[in-house]
Write an enzyme that holds these catalytic residues in place. Sequence first.
Site, PDB file in Angstrom:
ATOM      1  N   LYS A   1     -16.211  -1.733  11.319  1.00 34.03           N
ATOM      2  CA  LYS A   1     -17.468  -1.578  12.062  1.00 34.03           C
ATOM      3  C   LYS A   1     -17.926  -2.883  12.739  1.00 34.03           C
ATOM      4  O   LYS A   1     -17.389  -3.250  13.762  1.00 34.03           O
ATOM      5  CB  LYS A   1     -18.576  -1.040  11.153  1.00 34.03           C
TER       6      LYS A   1
ATOM      7  N   ASP B   1     -16.313  -0.278  -0.579  1.00 33.17           N
ATOM      8  CA  ASP B   1     -16.167   0.062   0.837  1.00 33.17           C
ATOM      9  C   ASP B   1     -17.395  -0.519   1.533  1.00 33.17           C
ATOM     10  O   ASP B   1     -18.496   0.033   1.462  1.00 33.17           O
ATOM     11  CB  ASP B   1     -16.099   1.582   1.009  1.00 33.17           C
TER      12      ASP B   1
ATOM     13  N   PHE C   1     -17.897   8.764   1.846  1.00 31.37           N
ATOM     14  CA  PHE C   1     -17.074   8.896   3.051  1.00 31.37           C
ATOM     15  C   PHE C   1     -16.294   7.602   3.237  1.00 31.37           C
ATOM     16  O   PHE C   1     -16.880   6.524   3.267  1.00 31.37           O
ATOM     17  CB  PHE C   1     -17.935   9.162   4.294  1.00 31.37           C
TER      18      PHE C   1
HETATM   19  C1  LIG Z   1     -18.411   3.795   4.683  1.00 27.35           C
HETATM   20  C2  LIG Z   1     -17.329   4.078   5.668  1.00 27.35           C
HETATM   21  N1  LIG Z   1     -16.036   3.879   5.319  1.00 27.35           N
HETATM   22  C3  LIG Z   1     -15.021   4.096   6.163  1.00 27.35           C
HETATM   23  C4  LIG Z   1     -15.251   4.562   7.444  1.00 27.35           C
HETATM   24  C5  LIG Z   1     -14.091   4.799   8.364  1.00 27.35           C
HETATM   25  O1  LIG Z   1     -14.064   3.813   9.335  1.00 27.35           O
HETATM   26  P1  LIG Z   1     -13.220   4.040  10.683  1.00 27.35           P
HETATM   27  O2  LIG Z   1     -13.941   5.121  11.455  1.00 27.35           O
HETATM   28  O3  LIG Z   1     -13.260   2.698  11.365  1.00 27.35           O
HETATM   29  O4  LIG Z   1     -11.863   4.439  10.280  1.00 27.35           O
HETATM   30  C6  LIG Z   1     -16.565   4.793   7.870  1.00 27.35           C
HETATM   31  C7  LIG Z   1     -16.824   5.305   9.227  1.00 27.35           C
HETATM   32  O5  LIG Z   1     -17.867   5.810   9.554  1.00 27.35           O
HETATM   33  C8  LIG Z   1     -17.627   4.545   6.963  1.00 27.35           C
HETATM   34  O6  LIG Z   1     -18.897   4.749   7.313  1.00 27.35           O
END
Ligand SMILES: Cc1ncc(COP(=O)(O)O)c(C=O)c1O
Length: 384
Positions: A246, A217, A132
């Site tokens: 985050k 990521d 994700f």
């Molecule tokens: C691993 C990961 N990458 C990207 C995102 C996307 O982040 P945002 O909600 O700040 O766009 C999330 C959100 O939960 C995530 O857990």
Amino acid sequence: MSGPETAAVSAELTTYTRWPITLVRGEGSTVWDASGRSYLDLYGGHAVAATGHCHPEIVRAIREQAGRLLFYSNVVALPVRAQAAEAIAAQAPAPLSKVFFVNSGTEANENAMRLARRATGRSDIVTFSGAFHGRTADAISASGLSKYRELGAPNVPGHRIVPFGDLDAARRAVDERVAGVLLEPIQSMAGVLTASPEYLLGLRRLCDERGAKLIYDEVQTGFGRTGTFFYAGRHGVVPDLVSLAKGIGSGVALGAVLIAEDIAAGVKPDEYGTTFGGGPLACAAAEATVRVIESEGLLGNVRRGSERLKAGLARLPGVREVRGEGFLLGVVLDRPGKPVREALLSRGFLVGGSDLPDVLRLLPPLVLRPEEIDRFLEATADVL
Ligand SMILES: Cc1ncc(COP(=O)(O)O)c(C=O)c1O
């Protein structure tokens, strides 16, 4: 009922499936509803409250910055932006040395992929089953969870999704058209699955051999959540790009891409940008977050707390496995997680679910204390 709170609720588009509570205040690892009822927060507001809710140092930094300069964009230099970039880069392993501030995790991933494409002159991106990466067009197209990818239809072309953990499958997928290999070193939403050191090392070698960029990521794993400041550097593997969000601003919206020296050297003015990314308020929060993680020894707290949580949970009937690292833990149950999550909520404990119905996720603030862990373990034993 009437008044501003009711109006806000009725005009607001509800996006997520909501928990049946309304929160008004937070401090440390505790949040309160309007009636004064408290909840121990092992979800961290979606893995965001790194230094806990309303840490006094973060609040002070934001208040002071708000009174000095609320906003100016990237067309000017700001000392607070430079200091935040310095503080973050100082925690990163070489050659990750430049910081590009954006606003969210999905935007960080979009830009990390673009940086990889422009640096290599190639188009395609390899990602993994279970991944994700956010909900904007390119990031949602990179998801290995079909339910999200389909929500982003029509998807951005050039995304190749291979099974997570299978190095041979990655070898078959990474060819001369692949610009970058993007992965969460610990897949969170997928149910907390950790990439093995050999796998990470194998992907690093594969990217080097085939001329692709390795992108971590670290939207969840970054900023201390796994007990080291970044996952980048673990097991001797350093990616070329790292996306962050985050916990980076302890609750103030901010994202960033950490960029290796050679990629950054090829970036010219006006190729990348955002109005709000790297705004003074968010940067004041980020700089204070790095400071608090260091000054309060929060990486050690995460490592010790994680051991306590893992050992305590592993002893409970109904717990099959506890996986993950630091304060990014997946609790695999022998039953559906939703009723357990609801029963914990009714007892005053917030935990998350995952894409797997039997896996609960714990993403608490890095300040979670041993006595709070023990209270949670006692309640979970009772619920199970
Ligand atoms: C691993 C990961 N990458 C990207 C995102 C996307 O982040 P945002 O909600 O700040 O766009 C999330 C959100 O939960 C995530 O857990």
